[in-house]
Design an enzyme around this catalytic site. Structure first.
Site, PDB file in Angstrom:
ATOM      1  N   CYS A   1       4.249   2.772   5.272  1.00 46.18           N
ATOM      2  CA  CYS A   1       3.754   3.003   3.916  1.00 46.18           C
ATOM      3  C   CYS A   1       3.825   4.498   3.569  1.00 46.18           C
ATOM      4  CB  CYS A   1       2.317   2.501   3.823  1.00 46.18           C
ATOM      5  SG  CYS A   1       1.757   2.185   2.141  1.00 46.18           S
TER       6      CYS A   1
ATOM      7  N   CYS B   1       0.481  -2.226   2.573  1.00 49.14           N
ATOM      8  CA  CYS B   1       1.201  -2.374   3.840  1.00 49.14           C
ATOM      9  C   CYS B   1       0.224  -2.338   5.005  1.00 49.14           C
ATOM     10  CB  CYS B   1       2.161  -1.199   4.055  1.00 49.14           C
ATOM     11  SG  CYS B   1       3.596  -1.218   3.020  1.00 49.14           S
TER      12      CYS B   1
ATOM     13  N   CYS C   1       3.477  -3.958  -2.112  1.00 51.39           N
ATOM     14  CA  CYS C   1       2.398  -3.079  -1.665  1.00 51.39           C
ATOM     15  C   CYS C   1       1.878  -2.256  -2.851  1.00 51.39           C
ATOM     16  CB  CYS C   1       2.911  -2.153  -0.569  1.00 51.39           C
ATOM     17  SG  CYS C   1       1.795  -0.809  -0.158  1.00 51.39           S
TER      18      CYS C   1
ATOM     19  N   CYS D   1       2.930   1.668  -2.044  1.00 51.52           N
ATOM     20  CA  CYS D   1       4.300   2.142  -1.900  1.00 51.52           C
ATOM     21  C   CYS D   1       5.322   1.172  -2.467  1.00 51.52           C
ATOM     22  CB  CYS D   1       4.618   2.448  -0.432  1.00 51.52           C
ATOM     23  SG  CYS D   1       4.881   0.966   0.544  1.00 51.52           S
TER      24      CYS D   1
ATOM     25  N   GLY E   1       9.439 -14.575  29.474  1.00 52.38           N
ATOM     26  CA  GLY E   1       8.422 -15.479  28.949  1.00 52.38           C
ATOM     27  C   GLY E   1       7.487 -16.038  30.008  1.00 52.38           C
TER      28      GLY E   1
END
Lengths: 299, 258
Positions: free
Chosen positions: A272, A266, A241, A244, A32
């Protein structure tokens, strides 16, 4: 493909790669922490992924398989250009399949398919400093990181709740890494934040213009900041979605016409397509398979 | 009052090159005591205040502060992390210009809550309740809690700054001309408020001011400075009613009588 000898392998010279690898190693050692590095000019404008490209160029080898996504999609300009770039300068295999890639360079998304050990996710970062919009002085923000003075970050979240009744930050949602450094996860939607937590993949972040590299090693604690009475939560979508029928994935709104017609699909195109290949159908999926879906196995 | 001072200052000097900021200042500050530092502009009052609050490092001399555990700590030998922690928990600093002490682009509530969040408070409801409580104590309406200080008047900003500083229950507050730039009626209310808060909370305070009336109202003890040196010190009433040093006599006699 033929003029590969014009460039050193993966475009950057070996000394530069060495310098960047050192920054990456330091970043991994201090999860980080933003490591300054001598960012090079790349053959693309700042803001197009110069940091991510330099990180990728420094870690890529001839046996790697590269995937590049832009907002989850493999077929947008940025993704296509960077993929073509590495095909040309490193002659590496490229793919759009998340599971087959060893290095995934990403702009603002984490793939839906879970990452596995050995994979490296390289983020393109525009502004690495999570405190930047609260405290404009770099000297001061570095001091705040050094002394772990992160009260200001919560001031921002407080303001969100005071103004909107909830934490309205939806992307670049600040996280605390391994209980120490507060980090900007790059402008990924906060939907993706939980995927960073204890991910088996190595996550590297490169900011070319700001000249910073930081890292989250595999299996590292990544906790999104929140309040006890306003806990962190991800976006949810009302409908699956449209192509899909996937649920619990991040969706993009696509405008279909100028009469207000729209659909949610998606944002991860590979995910997808895979689902459609497996026979999942959303309510707006074409009846006859598209050219895209030619490889789909017969049901 | 306990038998040990809160702050011990000994032979503190600050030089800007060959120029004197303040020179050879020695005093003790006791818990719950308000000390006024008066003098004309350029006399080193603010330099002294900045040295004491560790915003400036002195050229020589020492200052030790009695921490909550009763131990004296040398201020200029503490690490930066310790000093900054002290500054946002046990100390307060009220600037003359509220814009220096406030975050002008975040709401009043967040301004008050910042110190609480900085020391690890993570409950929005409680932070907000504390902010509401403090706003009412400094006479700011509760419905202004989500307004930015930019939308506040000078007097309100100053009161907000005071609330922001006092929310963590500090034991020592530094004030630099807290009533500077305010009109007299607003000044009077602010002084009244400050006096009430100081008494209620048992705060020790060091108030820098050029206004002798402010010093008389707020402080028990005062130091008169000229050219960086302390020319006279003592109980406020004694110094103002029976000034001994020629400069203090001049200063006291210069007050406009209305």
């Amino acid at each position: 493909m033929t003029d590969i000898a014009t460039y050193n392998f993966a475009y950057l010279d070996e000394q530069t790669k060495r310098m960047i690898r050192r920054a990456i190693l330091k970043g991994i050692a201090i999860p980080g922490y933003q490591v300054p590095f001598a960012s090079r000019e790349m053959p693309m404008p700042y803001g197009w992924g110069t940091g991510g490209v330099q990180v990728t160029a420094s870690i890529i080898g001839p046996d790697d398989v590269l995937k590049v996504i832009d907002q989850g999609a493999d077929d947008t300009t940025n993704a296509v250009s960077i993929r073509a770039f590495f095909k040309k300068v490193a002659n590496v295999a490229v793919t759009t399949e998340t599971a087959k890639a060893t290095i995934i360079q990403t702009r603002h998304r984490i793939p839906e398919h879970p990452l596995s050990a050995g994979q490296v996710l390289v983020y393109q970062v525009p502004i690495p400093e999570p405190l930047r919009f609260l405290e404009p002085r770099e000297t001061e923000t570095r001091k705040m990181h050094a002394l772990e003075e992160y009260g200001l970050m919560h001031v921002k979240l407080y303001e969100d709740i005071a103004r909107h009744g909830r934490i309205a930050t939806t992307y670049a949602y600040p996280v605390k890494v391994e209980g120490r450094y507060v980090m900007d996860p790059s402008p990924t939607p906060k939907f993706d934040n939980p995927k960073m937590h204890r991910s088996p993949a190595l996550q590297l972040f490169g900011a070319g213009r700001e000249k910073r590299i930081y890292a989250v090693p595999p299996f590292t604690e990544v906790v999104s900041l929140d309040f006890e009475d306003h806990p962190f939560e991800v976006q949810t979508f009302d409908q699956p979605c449209a192509l899909c029928a996937a649920e619990n994935v991040y969706l993009d709104e696509v405008i279909l016409d100028d009469h207000g017609g729209h659909m949610f699909v998606c944002s991860d195109t590979d995910h997808c397509e895979k689902r459609r290949e497996e026979g999942h159908r959303g309510h707006l999926a074409p009846e006859t398979p598209l050219a895209l879906e030619k490889t789909e196995p017969a049901q | 009052m306990t038998d040990e001072p809160l702050l011990r200052v000994s032979a503190l000097s600050k030089f800007y090159g060959s120029r004197v900021g303040c020179e050879n200042v020695t005093f003790d500050l006791w818990p719950g005591e308000v000390l006024a530092v008066v003098g004309e502009s350029g006399s080193g009052k603010t330099t002294l205040l900045n040295c004491l609050s560790t915003r400036l490092l002195p050229s020589s001399g020492t200052a030790s502060y009695r921490m909550r555990d009763g131990q004296f700590r040398e201020l200029y030998r503490m690490s930066e992390a310790e000093r900054r922690f002290l500054m946002r928990t046990d100390w307060g600093f009220v600037h003359q210009n509220p814009a220096d002490g406030l975050r002008m682009t975040v709401s009043a509530g967040a301004n008050v809550g910042e110190r609480l969040m900085a020391v690890g408070d993570r409950h929005y409801g409680k932070i907000r309740a504390t902010a509401v409580d403090w706003l009412s104590r400094v006479e700011i309406d509760e419905d202004r809690i989500d307004d930015e200080p930019r939308a506040f008047s000078g007097g309100m900003r100053q009161r907000l700054q005071i609330a922001r500083n006092l929310v963590t229950g500090p034991r020592l507050v530094f004030m630099d001309e807290p009533t500077g730039g305010l009109d007299v009626s607003v000044q009077a209310r602010l002084l009244d408020l400050l006096r009430g808060l100081v008494t209620d909370l048992g705060l020790a305070a060091i108030v820098v001011t050029h206004d002798l009336a402010v010093a008389r109202l707020l402080s028990q003890r005062m130091m008169v400075m000229k050219d960086g040196r302390v020319v006279e010190s003592g109980l406020t009433d004694r110094v103002l009613d029976d000034p001994r040093a020629p400069y203090t006599q001049l200063l006291v006699s210069s007050i406009l009588q209305v």
